[in-house]
Design an enzyme around this catalytic site. Structure first.
Site, PDB file in Angstrom:
ATOM      1  CG  PHE A 471      -1.530  -1.292   1.604  1.00 41.81           C
ATOM      2  CD1 PHE A 471      -2.010  -2.200   0.666  1.00 41.81           C
ATOM      3  CD2 PHE A 471      -1.601  -1.650   2.939  1.00 41.81           C
ATOM      4  CE1 PHE A 471      -2.541  -3.428   1.050  1.00 41.81           C
ATOM      5  CE2 PHE A 471      -2.118  -2.871   3.331  1.00 41.81           C
ATOM      6  CZ  PHE A 471      -2.584  -3.765   2.383  1.00 41.81           C
ATOM      7  CG  HIS A 472       4.270   1.760   0.999  1.00 41.62           C
ATOM      8  ND1 HIS A 472       5.388   1.130   1.517  1.00 41.62           N
ATOM      9  CD2 HIS A 472       3.407   1.906   2.040  1.00 41.62           C
ATOM     10  CE1 HIS A 472       5.210   0.904   2.809  1.00 41.62           C
ATOM     11  NE2 HIS A 472       4.014   1.370   3.152  1.00 41.62           N
ATOM     12  N   PRO A 473       1.716   3.368  -2.992  1.00 38.67           N
ATOM     13  CG  PRO A 473      -0.458   3.926  -3.637  1.00 38.67           C
ATOM     14  CD  PRO A 473       0.315   3.197  -2.571  1.00 38.67           C
TER      15      PRO A 473
END
Length: 553
Positions: A471-473
């Protein structure tokens, strides 16, 4: 509530970490009239605030946009859930609460690409400014800010054993990952206040909501930015069942994140010409880089069954365990309910030739098939490991001109051969750590991906089977000076006056760690840059006066 003809000095789109801090800083001057628009709702869902409640927020349409990626060739055709916060505080309301800055070299690399003012020595004071660190002021930490950083309030013997096993594998134990060099193994510091999640809304918005010059609206679906003679002047949005055009006298700042901000630009006619024309959107300003350069941390979740160990799996699957957790949390805000999802971390090199740590571990005293599903019934721990500097690049694009349509998200995971090599090395390293003497009392048995997989090709296949997003875009409105850059070093959209982007999308390269606090720092930087621009200069560029104007219909 805004009146029909109200004009704002600044309009901020998105109340995540960057948007929250920016709204706070800009409205601190009573001369500034600030509007903050958030597409999600209020952050009043109880599970947001109980730390272990992330299990009930991710995949929950009340708190998560519940996006999906395109089928990923590098992940055996799987489509992944892609959580993004859907409330005030943005993803800081549903994330793992880990306070992490990354490495000094990350920011020095940004500056070396021509982004003046973004080196480690430039951004460290911004990190410190917003920080309220449990250890007080120091050369690397601040304690006078709003962003609480505390030590965790609960630990597990299995995690202590993993840390000892890491030390036996030549991975030094450290106490602080946030000094500029995060190599080593230790417990994460977390964004909590005495065992309760501390999100960006609590830190930066709630204390200032009574400011008469700050308006915060929730459940506002922003469609596009409207331009007049090449300048951003209005935000077109749907609010309370009606279309509105909110007017900005000075600047509009997009803080909608690496998924939201490029979508707003594209619907505004700012982006790649072929995409816009294929969707029937008039090109207002061609910027081919909008939506490109998507980077994310792909985690490999290795799971090990245990004997003689107590993990959250047993506790959470027992009625008495649940009762005990609730009583402990009610008593002193500690116990398993106060847990961050990942308590122990490690930063290591996948091979000695790496210039700095390029792997990050999130070690968890629990296991499950995927987030949103029940915990396993057997005792186990998860050693999740991700490549901090992936070379694979993807895209985020709108599917249509309709803001209600979910975006097309294609991270393109494991498409670069170097990422496959790092993944295989990461699995081998994890096995070496788990085989160290300190863990043998628990008799660890590899559940995923399975110890039978040993060859290089088998490990590539294992990575493609168990890999999932952490979850690190970032990166989809990249900062830079070349033809594919979207914003300059002052976060101004190239070729469009009065419009900036300030969120994780502006990162040229992903940071070597969790992305929430670096995104908050970007909000601090944006405020610094905007406040350094004199009022009269902005008004001269805009060609407007202080007198209120009537917004377009």
């Amino acid at each position: 509530m805004p009146s029909a003809n109200q004009v704002f000095d600044y309009i901020i789109v998105g109340a995540g970490p960057a948007g929250s801090v920016l709204a706070n800083r800009l409205s601190a001057d009573p001369r500034h009239n600030v509007l903050l628009l958030e597409a999600g709702g209020k952050d009043n869902y109880p599970w947001i605030h109980i730390p272990v409640g992330y299990l009930y927020c991710i995949g929950n349409p009340r708190t998560d946009w519940c996006f999906k990626t395109e089928a990923q060739a590098g992940l055996q055709g799987r489509s992944l859930s892609y959580p993004r916060g859907k409330v005030l505080g943005g993803s800081s309301s549903i994330n793992g609460m880990i306070y992490m800055r990354g490495q000094a070299s990350d920011y020095d690399r940004w500056a070396a690409q021509g982004n003046t003012g973004w080196a480690w020595n430039d951004v460290l004071p911004l990190f410190k400014r917003s920080q309220k660190h449990f250890a007080g002021n120091s050369d690397v930490h601040g304690s006078d800010g709003e962003w609480r950083v505390e030590q965790q309030r609960y630990s597990w013997p299995i995690l202590d054993a993993f840390r000892e096993a890491a030390a036996q594998s030549a991975i030094e134990s450290v106490s602080d990952f946030n000094t500029g060099d995060n190599q080593g193994c230790g417990y994460f510091q977390v964004n909590q206040r005495r065992g309760v999640r501390w999100n960006a809304s609590k830190a930066f918005l709630r204390p200032v909501l009574k400011r008469p010059n700050l308006t915060v609206l929730t459940d506002v679906q922003v469609d596009k930015v409207l331009l007049s003679q090449g300048r951003a002047t209005h935000v077109k949005a749907r609010w309370q069942g009606a279309d509105h055009a909110f007017t900005a006298r000075r600047e509009i700042v997009l803080c909608a994140g690496a998924i939201g901000s490029p979508g707003i630009l594209q619907r505004s006619g700012i982006g790649p010409r072929p995409l816009l024309e294929s969707l029937g959107i008039t090109v207002q300003h061609e910027l081919p880089g909008v939506g490109g350069n998507l980077q994310d941390h792909l985690q490999l979740r290795l799971i090990f069954k245990l004997t003689k160990a107590r993990t959250l799996n047993q506790v959470a699957n027992s009625l008495w365990g649940k009762v005990g957790m609730a009583l402990r949390y009610a008593y002193d805000r500690s116990g398993p309910l106060a847990m961050a999802p990942s308590q122990l971390g490690a930063f290591v090199k996948s091979d000695p030739d790496q210039p700095s740590a390029n792997l990050q571990y999130h070690v968890q005293p629990l296991s499950l098939e995927r987030f949103g599903e029940p915990l396993h019934t057997f005792p186990a721990f998860t050693a999740s490991v991700c490549n901090l500097r992936p070379k694979s690049r993807g895209r985020v694009d709108i599917r249509s001109a309709n803001p209600d349509d979910a975006p097309l998200i294609d991270p393109n995971y494991l498409s670069h051969p170097d990422d496959l090599k790092v993944a295989a090395d990461a699995i081998r390293l994890t096995r070496r750590i788990v085989a160290s003497p300190a863990l043998q009392v628990f008799s660890p048995e590899e559940y995923l991906p399975g110890k039978a997989l040993q060859t290089e090709q088998e490990l590539y296949e294992a990575a493609s089977r168990i890999g999932t997003t952490i979850f690190h875009p970032v990166g989809t409105c990249r900062m830079g000076q070349d033809a594919h850059a979207v914003v300059d070093a002052e976060l101004r959209v190239h070729g469009v006056a009065g419009l900036r982007v300030a969120d994780a999308s502006i990162m040229p390269d992903i940071v070597s760690g969790n992305t929430c606090s670096p995104t908050l720092m970007i909000g601090e930087k944006a405020a610094q840059l905007i406040l350094a621009t004199p009022f009269h200069t902005q008004e001269q560029e805009a060609g407007v006066s202080r007198a209120p104007a009537t917004p377009v219909a």
